[in-house]
Design a protein around this motif. Structure first.
Motif, short mmCIF file in Angstrom:
data_model
loop_
_atom_site.label_atom_id
_atom_site.label_comp_id
_atom_site.label_asym_id
_atom_site.label_seq_id
_atom_site.Cartn_x
_atom_site.Cartn_y
_atom_site.Cartn_z
N LEU A 117 0.80 -1.21 0.00
CA LEU A 117 0.00 0.00 0.00
C LEU A 117 0.83 1.26 0.00
N LEU A 118 0.40 2.25 -0.78
CA LEU A 118 0.92 3.61 -0.71
C LEU A 118 -0.20 4.49 -0.16
N LEU A 119 0.12 5.34 0.80
CA LEU A 119 -0.86 6.21 1.44
C LEU A 119 -0.40 7.66 1.41
N THR A 120 -1.35 8.54 1.15
CA THR A 120 -1.15 9.98 1.33
C THR A 120 -2.34 10.46 2.16
N LEU B 140 7.75 4.13 6.43
CA LEU B 140 8.07 2.98 5.61
C LEU B 140 7.87 1.71 6.42
N GLY B 141 6.84 0.94 6.05
CA GLY B 141 6.60 -0.36 6.67
C GLY B 141 7.34 -1.41 5.88
N THR B 142 8.31 -2.06 6.50
CA THR B 142 9.24 -2.94 5.79
C THR B 142 8.84 -4.42 5.78
N GLY B 143 7.57 -4.71 6.07
CA GLY B 143 7.12 -6.10 6.05
C GLY B 143 6.95 -6.64 7.46
N ARG B 144 7.12 -7.94 7.61
CA ARG B 144 6.90 -8.60 8.91
C ARG B 144 7.86 -8.12 10.00
N GLU B 145 9.03 -7.69 9.60
CA GLU B 145 10.01 -7.24 10.59
C GLU B 145 10.69 -5.97 10.11
N LEU B 146 11.24 -5.25 11.06
CA LEU B 146 11.97 -4.02 10.71
C LEU B 146 13.22 -4.37 9.93
N ARG B 147 13.35 -3.72 8.79
CA ARG B 147 14.58 -3.78 8.01
C ARG B 147 14.95 -2.35 7.65
N HIS B 148 16.20 -2.10 7.51
CA HIS B 148 16.64 -0.75 7.18
C HIS B 148 16.53 -0.50 5.68
N GLU C 166 10.94 7.21 8.26
CA GLU C 166 10.78 6.47 9.51
C GLU C 166 10.45 5.03 9.14
N ALA C 167 11.38 4.12 9.36
CA ALA C 167 11.17 2.71 9.02
C ALA C 167 10.76 1.94 10.26
N MET C 168 9.81 1.01 10.05
CA MET C 168 9.36 0.09 11.10
C MET C 168 8.67 -1.08 10.42
N ASP C 169 8.34 -2.13 11.18
CA ASP C 169 7.62 -3.23 10.53
C ASP C 169 6.26 -2.70 10.06
N SER C 170 5.65 -3.38 9.11
CA SER C 170 4.44 -2.86 8.48
C SER C 170 3.25 -2.77 9.42
N ARG C 171 3.14 -3.68 10.38
CA ARG C 171 2.04 -3.59 11.36
C ARG C 171 2.17 -2.32 12.19
N GLN D 57 1.10 15.83 7.98
CA GLN D 57 1.14 15.69 6.53
C GLN D 57 2.25 14.71 6.16
N ILE D 58 1.92 13.44 6.26
CA ILE D 58 2.89 12.37 6.04
C ILE D 58 2.43 11.54 4.85
N ALA D 59 3.29 10.61 4.45
CA ALA D 59 2.96 9.60 3.45
C ALA D 59 3.46 8.27 3.98
N ALA D 60 2.95 7.18 3.41
CA ALA D 60 3.38 5.86 3.86
C ALA D 60 3.52 4.91 2.68
N ALA D 61 4.48 4.02 2.79
CA ALA D 61 4.68 2.92 1.84
C ALA D 61 4.79 1.67 2.70
N LEU D 62 3.83 0.75 2.54
CA LEU D 62 3.76 -0.43 3.39
C LEU D 62 3.98 -1.69 2.57
N TYR D 63 5.05 -2.41 2.88
CA TYR D 63 5.33 -3.70 2.26
C TYR D 63 4.38 -4.75 2.82
N PRO D 64 4.15 -5.83 2.09
CA PRO D 64 3.24 -6.87 2.57
C PRO D 64 3.63 -7.41 3.93
N LEU D 65 2.59 -7.88 4.65
CA LEU D 65 2.80 -8.44 5.99
C LEU D 65 3.47 -9.79 5.95
#
Length: 125
Positions: free
Chosen positions: A36-39, A72-80, A97-102, A117-125
């Protein structure tokens, strides 16, 4: 006394499942997105590249207008994220700001409730 929790304008992530992120938009339409991409005004399905190949071009749909930062949601776990991506966004005055997607999906709601006023890019869970 009744206290109602303020709902942010725009798309809201209301749930997570094996299929992905459940999102309600400002018009009351619900969709489920694997990635998902969010604005502040829209939610879009996303086919993300491998995280180590993530670049500004892959995030272009959420960078205009420039957000304060990208969640930035990096999936099941935090990745840089790639250092080159972070440097390129910071050069445009956009933080990352990177963290796991949940965690990123939960943070989206909290930060949007503050009208950030942020945006998000969420990798699959």
């Amino acid at each position: 006394m009744r206290i109602d929790k303020a709902q942010p304008a725009g798309p809201v992530v209301n749930g997570l499942s094996a299929q992905g992120f459940k999102v309600d938009d400002a018009q009351g339409v619900t969709g489920v997105y694997a990635a998902l991409l969010l604005t502040p005004v829209r939610a879009d399905a996303w086919t993300p590249p491998a995280l180590d190949a993530l670049d500004v071009a892959a995030l272009a749909p959420i960078l205009d207008p420039a957000p304060e930062f990208v969640l930035l949601g990096t999936g099941r776990e935090l990745r840089h994220p790639p250092r080159a991506l972070v440097r390129a966004l910071e050069a445009q005055g956009i933080g990352v700001e990177a963290m796991d997607s949940r965690a990123a999906a939960r943070a989206w709601g909290v930060l949007r409730a503050e009208d950030r006023q942020i945006a998000a890019a969420l990798y699959p869970l």
